[in-house]
Scaffold this motif. Structure first.
Motif: not given
Length: 212
Positions: A95-97, A105-108, A131-134, A137-139
């Protein structure tokens, strides 16, 4: 043996050979039919496998997050839990990749825990930071066991969230949804080719679909 008998024997042998060849060819044809793969419905976007049900869970910041926030977005979902020593580290790495490969940002991206009793928003927030999740975008999503199991059933995914009865389990598929909440495919996280197909399909949805 008379000449007539010899001719008859030759004809019978010829007929036997023809029958044997026909049987072999017929069996080969059937084997090829069984071995020839049909359309990979789980990997190829089509008219939608099913529509996601409405849901609302809690993200790593303690805020409500679900289908209302996903309207008009392409989204990819997976099931994990933070203290998993099996496939989860690989799943979260994949998922991080995806986060790096598709910065739009339109991809969640959704990581739903199957151990909500241990994976509180604070625990999920720490994992997201690791994990460095934004967060835009990454919930990382949690809720009650019943909520998680209800969402999993709605996404046609088998999970067990009660470690007291059986080991916690979940599958290793990534699910791709279009902007209308339709699941367009289940993709094998252990298959790099399948993951590339998912990424291309997601990008294609951004190019052709209506997103916000």
């Amino acid at each position: 043996m008379s000449k007539q008998q010899g001719m008859l024997m030759t004809a019978l042998w010829a007929l036997l050979v023809v029958m044997m060849v026909s049987i072999v060819v017929s069996r080969q044809g059937k084997t090829e039919d069984l071995e020839t793969p049909g359309p990979a419905a789980s990997s190829q976007p089509s008219n939608g496998l099913f529509s996601a049900p409405a849901f609302s869970l809690t993200d790593q910041d303690g805020a409500a997050f679900g289908t209302e926030q996903l309207k008009g977005r392409v989204w990819i979902a997976q099931f994990i839990f933070t203290h998993c020593t099996g496939p989860c580290p690989m799943l979260m790495s994949k998922m991080k990749q995806l986060q790096s490969a598709m910065p739009d940002e339109r991809v969640q991206l959704l990581s739903l825990t199957v151990d909500p009793e241990n994976d509180t928003p604070a625990v999920l927030k720490a994992k997201a930071k690791e994990l460095g999740a934004d967060p835009s975008r990454w919930h990382f999503l949690t809720g009650t066991r019943q909520q998680i199991e209800t969402v999993a059933r709605g996404l046609l995914t088998a999970v067990n969230t009660d470690a007291g009865k059986e080991p916690i389990f979940h599958n290793e598929k990534f699910l791709l949804f279009d902007t209308q909440g339709k699941c367009l495919g289940r993709f094998d996280s252990t298959d790099d080719v399948d993951m590339q197909k998912m990424r291309r399909a997601a990008v294609g949805l951004l190019e052709t679909g209506t997103t916000r």
